[in-house]
Design a protein around this motif. Structure first.
Motif, short mmCIF file in Angstrom:
data_model
loop_
_atom_site.label_atom_id
_atom_site.label_comp_id
_atom_site.label_asym_id
_atom_site.label_seq_id
_atom_site.Cartn_x
_atom_site.Cartn_y
_atom_site.Cartn_z
N LEU A 286 57.41 -82.40 14.90
CA LEU A 286 56.51 -82.39 16.11
C LEU A 286 56.88 -82.70 17.61
N PRO A 287 57.62 -82.08 18.25
CA PRO A 287 57.98 -82.27 19.66
C PRO A 287 56.93 -82.14 20.25
N THR A 288 56.99 -83.25 21.47
CA THR A 288 55.75 -83.55 22.02
C THR A 288 56.15 -83.92 23.44
N SER A 289 55.26 -83.37 24.49
CA SER A 289 55.15 -84.11 25.98
C SER A 289 53.83 -84.72 26.23
N TRP A 290 53.58 -85.72 25.55
CA TRP A 290 51.97 -86.17 25.89
C TRP A 290 51.63 -86.62 26.99
N GLY A 291 50.56 -86.31 27.24
CA GLY A 291 49.79 -86.79 28.47
C GLY A 291 49.38 -88.08 28.39
N ALA A 292 49.56 -88.66 29.59
CA ALA A 292 49.17 -90.17 29.72
C ALA A 292 47.71 -90.25 29.96
N GLY A 293 46.97 -91.51 29.87
CA GLY A 293 45.63 -91.51 30.35
C GLY A 293 45.12 -92.40 29.50
N PRO A 294 43.97 -93.10 29.73
CA PRO A 294 43.22 -93.99 28.96
C PRO A 294 42.93 -93.67 27.41
N GLY A 295 43.39 -94.55 26.67
CA GLY A 295 43.23 -94.00 25.29
C GLY A 295 44.07 -92.94 24.70
#
Length: 268
Positions: free
Chosen positions: A168-177
């Motif tokens: 599961l390659p990912t570039s996860w978005g930041a933010g609350p929760g």
């Protein structure tokens, strides 16, 4: 007959906008992973060039120079490399996980596009349509990308196609929760499919002092490995790092028998 455990390394890096620079970074990390026994080396989504970059300008086909260089790197170290890149598709690009090495050279095109949390990936990226599995040392691996993790059916389809572990390659978005959502979702998909999940995210750019587009999903770190019963067996913090796991198909078999999650599934 149960396959021998497969050593997989997740390389949590921070990509820049230049594919050549990112390839140079990969060379260092692949060497480290292979020297420690990895047979599969996983890099994040958008390893070729980070989000917030002009994707059409860097997109190349799977037989182009960037993917060819990755293939040569994989062959030099006798590993399979999974790495996020962008391939051309008319006026848009495809968000592709390149899978190269150990006799393979193919790609998975991200099916579910990140039109969420104020970002519209579909403006510049065309969706894929087909799940992908690949066999390494008698272990079948499925592939998914980032936002795909919110859609259980894909992970169950990969499992019913024979996958015992899912990259599961990912570039996860930041933010609350968002960090909490990331872990919950990865653990849930492991339970949904009775599969190992190797979630490899971009490192948090703040940890390396890299300036990025604050509106683009450029990673939070927190890569993790989850076993088929939903237990986290390894994790990283926000900074760049290398995470190893031994994927044991016997654990997959046990989990699926115990939970009945695939055998008892109803279809509507």
């Amino acid at each position: 007959m149960t396959a021998a455990p497969l050593c997989i390394a997740a390389c949590q890096i921070t990509s820049g906008p230049d594919p050549a620079d990112n390839l140079a970074t990969m060379k260092t990390w692949v060497r480290r992973a292979a020297d420690s026994g990895a047979r599969v080396v996983v890099f994040p989504e958008a390893t070729m060039a980070r989000f917030g970059s002009p994707l059409a300008a860097v997109a190349q086909p799977l037989d182009g120079p960037w993917a060819t260089a990755v293939s040569e790197l994989a062959e030099a170290h006798s590993v399979l490399i999974a790495a996020g890149m962008f391939t051309p598709d008319g006026n848009r690009v495809r968000n592709t996980v390149l899978l190269s090495g150990l006799g393979h050279h193919t790609g998975y095109h991200k099916i579910h596009l990140y039109d969420a949390f104020g970002f519209r990936e579909s403006d510049t990226v065309a969706p894929g349509a087909h799940p992908v599995t690949i066999n390494v040392d008698d272990v079948v691996l499925g592939v998914a990308t980032c936002y795909d993790v919110r859609f259980p059916a894909l992970f169950q389809q990969l499992a019913t196609s024979g996958a015992t572990a899912i990259l599961l390659p990912t570039s996860w978005g930041a933010g609350p929760g968002k960090a909490e959502q990331w872990e919950v979702l990865v653990r849930a998909r492991a339970l949904d499919s009775g599969s190992w999940i190797v979630g490899c995210d971009q490192a948090d750019p703040k940890t390396t002092g890299v300036q990025v587009d604050p509106g683009a999903p450029t990673g939070i770190g927190c890569s993790l490995v989850v076993d088929p019963l939903g237990q986290v067996t390894g994790r990283l913090a926000a900074a760049p790092g290398l995470l190893f796991t031994e994927v044991d198909t016997a654990t997959t078999t046990h989990a699926r028998r115990a939970t009945g999650v695939l055998a008892n599934r109803a279809t509507f």
